[in-house]
Design a protein around this motif. Structure first.
Motif, PDB file in Angstrom:
ATOM      1  N   ALA A 149       0.830  -1.200   0.000  1.00 55.84           N
ATOM      2  CA  ALA A 149       0.000   0.000   0.000  1.00 55.84           C
ATOM      3  C   ALA A 149       0.868   1.256   0.000  1.00 55.84           C
ATOM      4  CB  ALA A 149      -0.921   0.007   1.213  1.00 55.84           C
ATOM      5  N   ALA A 150       2.055   1.139   0.586  1.00 52.80           N
ATOM      6  CA  ALA A 150       3.001   2.255   0.628  1.00 52.80           C
ATOM      7  C   ALA A 150       3.867   2.324  -0.619  1.00 52.80           C
ATOM      8  CB  ALA A 150       3.884   2.141   1.871  1.00 52.80           C
ATOM      9  N   ASP A 151       3.654   1.380  -1.530  1.00 53.45           N
ATOM     10  CA  ASP A 151       4.425   1.349  -2.779  1.00 53.45           C
ATOM     11  C   ASP A 151       5.919   1.155  -2.521  1.00 53.45           C
ATOM     12  OD1 ASP A 151       4.643   1.308  -5.519  1.00 53.45           O
ATOM     13  OD2 ASP A 151       4.723   3.489  -5.755  1.00 53.45           O
ATOM     14  N   ILE A 152       6.246   0.345  -1.508  1.00 48.30           N
ATOM     15  CA  ILE A 152       7.640   0.019  -1.206  1.00 48.30           C
ATOM     16  C   ILE A 152       8.096  -1.111  -2.124  1.00 48.30           C
ATOM     17  CG2 ILE A 152       9.176  -0.980   0.548  1.00 48.30           C
ATOM     18  CD1 ILE A 152       7.575   0.503   2.659  1.00 48.30           C
ATOM     19  N   ASP A 153       9.244  -0.970  -2.723  1.00 47.51           N
ATOM     20  CA  ASP A 153       9.793  -1.973  -3.636  1.00 47.51           C
ATOM     21  C   ASP A 153      10.214  -3.210  -2.838  1.00 47.51           C
ATOM     22  OD1 ASP A 153      11.049  -3.483  -5.565  1.00 47.51           O
ATOM     23  OD2 ASP A 153      12.470  -1.922  -6.177  1.00 47.51           O
ATOM     24  N   LEU A 154       9.570  -4.335  -3.110  1.00 47.43           N
ATOM     25  CA  LEU A 154       9.851  -5.580  -2.389  1.00 47.43           C
ATOM     26  C   LEU A 154      10.523  -6.629  -3.277  1.00 47.43           C
ATOM     27  CD1 LEU A 154       6.470  -5.934  -0.435  1.00 47.43           C
ATOM     28  CD2 LEU A 154       8.640  -5.000   0.423  1.00 47.43           C
ATOM     29  N   ASP A 155      11.022  -6.223  -4.433  1.00 48.07           N
ATOM     30  CA  ASP A 155      11.630  -7.185  -5.364  1.00 48.07           C
ATOM     31  C   ASP A 155      12.791  -7.939  -4.730  1.00 48.07           C
ATOM     32  OD1 ASP A 155       9.821  -6.485  -7.275  1.00 48.07           O
ATOM     33  OD2 ASP A 155      11.190  -5.179  -8.413  1.00 48.07           O
ATOM     34  N   ALA A 156      13.606  -7.236  -3.962  1.00 47.37           N
ATOM     35  CA  ALA A 156      14.793  -7.863  -3.374  1.00 47.37           C
ATOM     36  C   ALA A 156      14.449  -8.903  -2.323  1.00 47.37           C
ATOM     37  CB  ALA A 156      15.704  -6.794  -2.772  1.00 47.37           C
ATOM     38  N   SER A 157      13.231  -8.845  -1.780  1.00 51.01           N
ATOM     39  CA  SER A 157      12.829  -9.792  -0.737  1.00 51.01           C
ATOM     40  C   SER A 157      11.752 -10.757  -1.238  1.00 51.01           C
ATOM     41  CB  SER A 157      12.324  -9.043   0.494  1.00 51.01           C
ATOM     42  OG  SER A 157      11.248  -8.182   0.164  1.00 51.01           O
ATOM     43  N   GLY A 158      11.678 -10.914  -2.545  1.00 51.32           N
ATOM     44  CA  GLY A 158      10.718 -11.857  -3.105  1.00 51.32           C
ATOM     45  C   GLY A 158       9.278 -11.423  -2.979  1.00 51.32           C
ATOM     46  N   GLY A 159       9.033 -10.115  -2.925  1.00 52.37           N
ATOM     47  CA  GLY A 159       7.678  -9.601  -2.839  1.00 52.37           C
ATOM     48  C   GLY A 159       7.073  -9.651  -1.451  1.00 52.37           C
ATOM     49  N   VAL A 160       7.910  -9.889  -0.431  1.00 53.64           N
ATOM     50  CA  VAL A 160       7.432 -10.034   0.945  1.00 53.64           C
ATOM     51  C   VAL A 160       8.117  -9.018   1.853  1.00 53.64           C
ATOM     52  CG1 VAL A 160       7.329 -11.559   2.955  1.00 53.64           C
ATOM     53  CG2 VAL A 160       6.931 -12.486   0.660  1.00 53.64           C
TER      54      VAL A 160
END
Length: 327
Positions: A149-160
């Motif tokens: 919801a905050a639009d934080i990039d989670l690519d490096a953590s597998g989307g989690v």
């Protein structure tokens, strides 16, 4: 479309039209942990008693106490601290955090002890009127929804987003909670009638403000070495603004659009400054209504009675103190 996606779109639509988030002395205040403000419309319909207001605070103290207690020890509140009126629920998804920084570990232990004590003192004051702990979801699923919801990039953590995976993630999760409580307690003052309860609430507010300042300071300092840490905190702040709406009111509590603040440096009347204490041009912190606090706890900008960290809703005899607002 998922709720997180709707919020991201709403945030994108508002971004161009929003005034600059940090305005130094003209900026406005941030939130912290267990909220007690009631919207004037709701108040007119069903005036809250002191017990109603304290029980609203107790719900949020349950949330914080369980988060910190599990994070530092892997164990939650004692069974005799969970009982009360209405439906008792369990905590799901919480676990001991993989903290490695000695300072962060000590911060977490201090706050955990305080939050456990807050639950105990509110239960003592309320006596047989104390509500039971509701169901609380502290899983990575809910925290990931908040991060998305905050639009934080989670690519490096597998989307989690896992709040228990590192010192930085733990501090960001704490930032999400602590800032809400301070503004919530701040708004309780006009609603409470018993002088003794006002005094106790003031003590709780002061403790939550110290907690929020500690977390914000830790994130601000660590952000010197971790490039995107301040940016992530700023995005969580923006998401809280999107969730709780943009209504303006002279109050009480006084509210203007875009109240929430992140932790990136601001420009004060003396030049570039830290933003550890998120105040407005008067040096004051703003307040949130009960509905606005629920918007953040339920992770929605809609009027609902459950969701997010409280999958079955909060417990309160006053229905007006269990719902979020339509934003």
């Amino acid at each position: 479309m998922a709720a997180g996606e709707r919020l991201i779109e709403a945030r994108a639509r508002r971004r161009d039209g929003r005034r600059a988030f940090f305005r130094g002395a003209a900026g406005v205040a941030v939130l912290g942990a267990g909220g007690l403000i009631l919207a004037r419309e709701a108040s007119a319909q069903t005036a809250p008693s002191d017990a109603d207001i304290l029980n609203f605070a107790l719900n949020l103290e349950y949330l914080e106490a369980q988060f910190y207690s599990y994070a530092v020890s892997g164990i939650g509140l004692a069974a005799d601290q969970l009982t009360g009126t209405q439906t008792q629920g369990a905590v799901t998804g919480a676990r001991r955090a993989a903290l490695s920084d000695p300072a962060v570990i000590q911060y977490a232990r201090e706050i955990a002890a305080d939050e456990v004590a807050h639950v105990a003192v509110l239960r003592r004051v309320l006596g047989s009127a104390a509500v039971a702990q509701p169901a609380i979801d502290l899983s990575t699923t809910v925290f990931t929804a908040a991060a998305k919801a905050a639009d934080i990039d989670l690519d490096a953590s597998g989307g989690v987003f896992d709040p228990y995976a590192s010192d930085d993630n733990f501090l960001l999760a704490a930032f999400l909670f602590e800032d809400v409580g301070v503004t919530a307690y701040k708004g309780a003052a006009p609603l409470l009638s018993d002088v003794a309860i006002v005094d106790a609430a003031a003590g709780l507010l002061a403790a939550e403000a110290f907690h929020a300042g500690l977390i914000r300071s830790a994130l601000y300092r660590r952000g010197v070495d971790v490039d995107d840490l301040r940016e992530k905190a700023d995005k969580l702040s923006d998401a809280r603004d999107d969730l709780d709406g943009d209504d303006e009111s002279d109050g009480p509590p006084r509210r203007v659009d875009d109240d929430d603040q992140g932790i990136s440096p601001v420009t004060s009347i003396y030049g570039r400054a830290a933003n550890v204490v998120p105040t407005d041009g008067r040096g004051l912190v703003f307040g949130r209504t009960v509905e606005q606090v629920h918007n953040i706890a339920y992770l929605t900008d809609k009027q609902v009675s459950a969701g997010g960290f409280f999958p079955a809703g909060t417990n309160n005899a006053n229905a007006a103190l269990r719902r979020s607002g339509a934003n």
